[in-house]
Scaffold this motif. Structure first.
Motif, PDB file in Angstrom:
ATOM      1  N   ALA A  73     178.958  79.784  55.635  1.00  0.00           N
ATOM      2  CA  ALA A  73     179.840  78.855  56.334  1.00  0.00           C
ATOM      3  C   ALA A  73     179.865  79.164  57.821  1.00  0.00           C
ATOM      4  O   ALA A  73     180.062  78.272  58.641  1.00  0.00           O
ATOM      5  N   ALA A  74     179.678  80.403  58.201  1.00  0.00           N
ATOM      6  CA  ALA A  74     179.700  80.760  59.616  1.00  0.00           C
ATOM      7  C   ALA A  74     178.458  80.242  60.335  1.00  0.00           C
ATOM      8  O   ALA A  74     178.502  79.959  61.524  1.00  0.00           O
ATOM      9  N   ARG A  75     177.335  80.121  59.644  1.00  0.00           N
ATOM     10  CA  ARG A  75     176.106  79.646  60.268  1.00  0.00           C
ATOM     11  C   ARG A  75     176.115  78.143  60.498  1.00  0.00           C
ATOM     12  O   ARG A  75     175.456  77.656  61.379  1.00  0.00           O
ATOM     13  N   MET A  76     176.825  77.388  59.671  1.00  0.00           N
ATOM     14  CA  MET A  76     176.818  75.937  59.762  1.00  0.00           C
ATOM     15  C   MET A  76     178.206  75.456  60.184  1.00  0.00           C
ATOM     16  O   MET A  76     179.126  75.418  59.382  1.00  0.00           O
ATOM     17  N   PRO A  77     178.385  75.089  61.460  1.00  0.00           N
ATOM     18  CA  PRO A  77     179.693  74.627  61.915  1.00  0.00           C
ATOM     19  C   PRO A  77     180.085  73.314  61.242  1.00  0.00           C
ATOM     20  O   PRO A  77     179.223  72.596  60.724  1.00  0.00           O
ATOM     21  N   MET A  78     181.357  73.029  61.265  1.00  0.00           N
ATOM     22  CA  MET A  78     181.840  71.802  60.638  1.00  0.00           C
ATOM     23  C   MET A  78     181.216  70.591  61.317  1.00  0.00           C
ATOM     24  O   MET A  78     181.014  70.565  62.520  1.00  0.00           O
ATOM     25  N   GLY A  79     180.900  69.588  60.545  1.00  0.00           N
ATOM     26  CA  GLY A  79     180.328  68.363  61.065  1.00  0.00           C
ATOM     27  C   GLY A  79     178.814  68.360  61.097  1.00  0.00           C
ATOM     28  O   GLY A  79     178.210  67.364  61.432  1.00  0.00           O
ATOM     29  N   VAL A  80     178.186  69.474  60.763  1.00  0.00           N
ATOM     30  CA  VAL A  80     176.730  69.543  60.770  1.00  0.00           C
ATOM     31  C   VAL A  80     176.208  69.082  59.418  1.00  0.00           C
ATOM     32  O   VAL A  80     176.733  69.456  58.380  1.00  0.00           O
ATOM     33  N   LEU A  81     175.161  68.295  59.441  1.00  0.00           N
ATOM     34  CA  LEU A  81     174.576  67.818  58.197  1.00  0.00           C
ATOM     35  C   LEU A  81     173.743  68.925  57.562  1.00  0.00           C
ATOM     36  O   LEU A  81     173.098  69.707  58.264  1.00  0.00           O
ATOM     37  N   PRO A  82     173.721  69.019  56.241  1.00  0.00           N
ATOM     38  CA  PRO A  82     172.892  70.039  55.589  1.00  0.00           C
ATOM     39  C   PRO A  82     171.413  69.722  55.774  1.00  0.00           C
ATOM     40  O   PRO A  82     171.021  68.589  56.071  1.00  0.00           O
ATOM     41  N   LYS A  83     170.563  70.738  55.572  1.00  0.00           N
ATOM     42  CA  LYS A  83     169.119  70.550  55.708  1.00  0.00           C
ATOM     43  C   LYS A  83     168.609  69.608  54.623  1.00  0.00           C
ATOM     44  O   LYS A  83     169.143  69.558  53.521  1.00  0.00           O
ATOM     45  N   GLN A  84     167.544  68.880  54.955  1.00  0.00           N
ATOM     46  CA  GLN A  84     166.949  67.969  53.985  1.00  0.00           C
ATOM     47  C   GLN A  84     166.113  68.762  52.991  1.00  0.00           C
ATOM     48  O   GLN A  84     165.444  69.719  53.355  1.00  0.00           O
ATOM     49  N   SER A  85     166.162  68.337  51.737  1.00  0.00           N
ATOM     50  CA  SER A  85     165.395  69.028  50.711  1.00  0.00           C
ATOM     51  C   SER A  85     163.918  68.662  50.770  1.00  0.00           C
ATOM     52  O   SER A  85     163.067  69.427  50.345  1.00  0.00           O
ATOM     53  N   GLN A  86     163.602  67.482  51.266  1.00  0.00           N
ATOM     54  CA  GLN A  86     162.209  67.069  51.404  1.00  0.00           C
ATOM     55  C   GLN A  86     162.079  66.203  52.652  1.00  0.00           C
ATOM     56  O   GLN A  86     163.052  65.657  53.135  1.00  0.00           O
ATOM     57  N   ALA A  87     160.886  66.089  53.142  1.00  0.00           N
ATOM     58  CA  ALA A  87     160.643  65.294  54.345  1.00  0.00           C
ATOM     59  C   ALA A  87     160.839  63.816  54.029  1.00  0.00           C
ATOM     60  O   ALA A  87     160.525  63.364  52.924  1.00  0.00           O
ATOM     61  N   PRO A  88     161.364  63.058  54.968  1.00  0.00           N
ATOM     62  CA  PRO A  88     161.536  61.625  54.721  1.00  0.00           C
ATOM     63  C   PRO A  88     160.184  60.918  54.646  1.00  0.00           C
ATOM     64  O   PRO A  88     159.205  61.342  55.255  1.00  0.00           O
ATOM     65  N   ALA A  89     160.150  59.855  53.889  1.00  0.00           N
ATOM     66  CA  ALA A  89     158.911  59.079  53.752  1.00  0.00           C
ATOM     67  C   ALA A  89     158.620  58.358  55.059  1.00  0.00           C
ATOM     68  O   ALA A  89     159.531  57.946  55.780  1.00  0.00           O
ATOM     69  N   ALA A  90     157.346  58.228  55.388  1.00  0.00           N
ATOM     70  CA  ALA A  90     156.953  57.526  56.610  1.00  0.00           C
ATOM     71  C   ALA A  90     157.250  56.039  56.441  1.00  0.00           C
ATOM     72  O   ALA A  90     157.010  55.454  55.390  1.00  0.00           O
ATOM     73  N   GLU A  91     157.756  55.448  57.498  1.00  0.00           N
ATOM     74  CA  GLU A  91     158.081  54.028  57.456  1.00  0.00           C
ATOM     75  C   GLU A  91     157.144  53.283  58.398  1.00  0.00           C
ATOM     76  O   GLU A  91     156.806  53.769  59.472  1.00  0.00           O
ATOM     77  N   SER A  92     156.719  52.117  57.978  1.00  0.00           N
ATOM     78  CA  SER A  92     155.866  51.294  58.826  1.00  0.00           C
ATOM     79  C   SER A  92     156.074  49.830  58.467  1.00  0.00           C
ATOM     80  O   SER A  92     156.548  49.508  57.377  1.00  0.00           O
ATOM     81  N   ALA A  93     155.720  49.002  59.412  1.00  0.00           N
ATOM     82  CA  ALA A  93     155.798  47.559  59.181  1.00  0.00           C
ATOM     83  C   ALA A  93     154.545  46.936  59.776  1.00  0.00           C
ATOM     84  O   ALA A  93     154.133  47.304  60.883  1.00  0.00           O
ATOM     85  N   PRO A  94     153.941  46.004  59.073  1.00  0.00           N
ATOM     86  CA  PRO A  94     152.744  45.372  59.620  1.00  0.00           C
ATOM     87  C   PRO A  94     153.107  44.494  60.817  1.00  0.00           C
ATOM     88  O   PRO A  94     154.146  43.832  60.836  1.00  0.00           O
ATOM     89  N   LEU A  95     152.233  44.498  61.840  1.00  0.00           N
ATOM     90  CA  LEU A  95     152.452  43.685  63.028  1.00  0.00           C
ATOM     91  C   LEU A  95     151.589  42.436  62.961  1.00  0.00           C
ATOM     92  O   LEU A  95     150.466  42.467  62.469  1.00  0.00           O
ATOM     93  N   THR A  96     152.143  41.359  63.491  1.00  0.00           N
ATOM     94  CA  THR A  96     151.354  40.132  63.581  1.00  0.00           C
ATOM     95  C   THR A  96     150.378  40.275  64.741  1.00  0.00           C
ATOM     96  O   THR A  96     150.469  41.205  65.552  1.00  0.00           O
ATOM     97  N   ALA A  97     149.460  39.351  64.853  1.00  0.00           N
ATOM     98  CA  ALA A  97     148.468  39.381  65.938  1.00  0.00           C
ATOM     99  C   ALA A  97     149.154  39.289  67.301  1.00  0.00           C
ATOM    100  O   ALA A  97     148.771  39.975  68.255  1.00  0.00           O
ATOM    101  N   ASP A  98     150.171  38.434  67.407  1.00  0.00           N
ATOM    102  CA  ASP A  98     150.895  38.302  68.677  1.00  0.00           C
ATOM    103  C   ASP A  98     151.606  39.602  69.037  1.00  0.00           C
ATOM    104  O   ASP A  98     151.618  40.019  70.199  1.00  0.00           O
ATOM    105  N   GLU A  99     152.196  40.256  68.061  1.00  0.00           N
ATOM    106  CA  GLU A  99     152.883  41.522  68.310  1.00  0.00           C
ATOM    107  C   GLU A  99     151.891  42.609  68.721  1.00  0.00           C
ATOM    108  O   GLU A  99     152.177  43.414  69.609  1.00  0.00           O
ATOM    109  N   GLN A 100     150.724  42.621  68.100  1.00  0.00           N
ATOM    110  CA  GLN A 100     149.697  43.600  68.463  1.00  0.00           C
ATOM    111  C   GLN A 100     149.219  43.374  69.896  1.00  0.00           C
ATOM    112  O   GLN A 100     149.037  44.326  70.657  1.00  0.00           O
TER     113      GLN A 100
END
Length: 81
Positions: free
Chosen positions: A41-68
């Protein structure tokens, strides 16, 4: 007290003294609680989020030709700066 000190100044000094004593008492209690807390408890101050158990999945969205095209234009514009 000297005669030139008003009653309001005396009251203000008394209130300031009481507030100071209350602050010191609260600070001492807080230090005691933190000192007696388990090490995890001394290492993690109040209000701090706990460590993630696994890395988040990569997010992507396809771009249209105009956006590219617009993105390529931005890259060229930043490349000139």
């Amino acid at each position: 007290m000297p005669e030139h000190v008003s009653i309001l100044q005396q009251i203000g000094l008394a209130i300031l003294a009481v507030a100071t004593v209350a602050w010191v008492v609260g600070l001492v209690r807080l230090v005691r609680v933190v000192a007696l807390a388990p090490p995890e408890a001394a290492r993690m101050p109040m209000g701090v989020l706990p460590k993630q158990s696994q890395a988040p999945a990569a997010e992507s969205a396809p771009l249209t030709a105009d956006e590219q095209d617009a993105f390529a234009g931005l890259v060229r514009q930043f490349g000139r700066s």
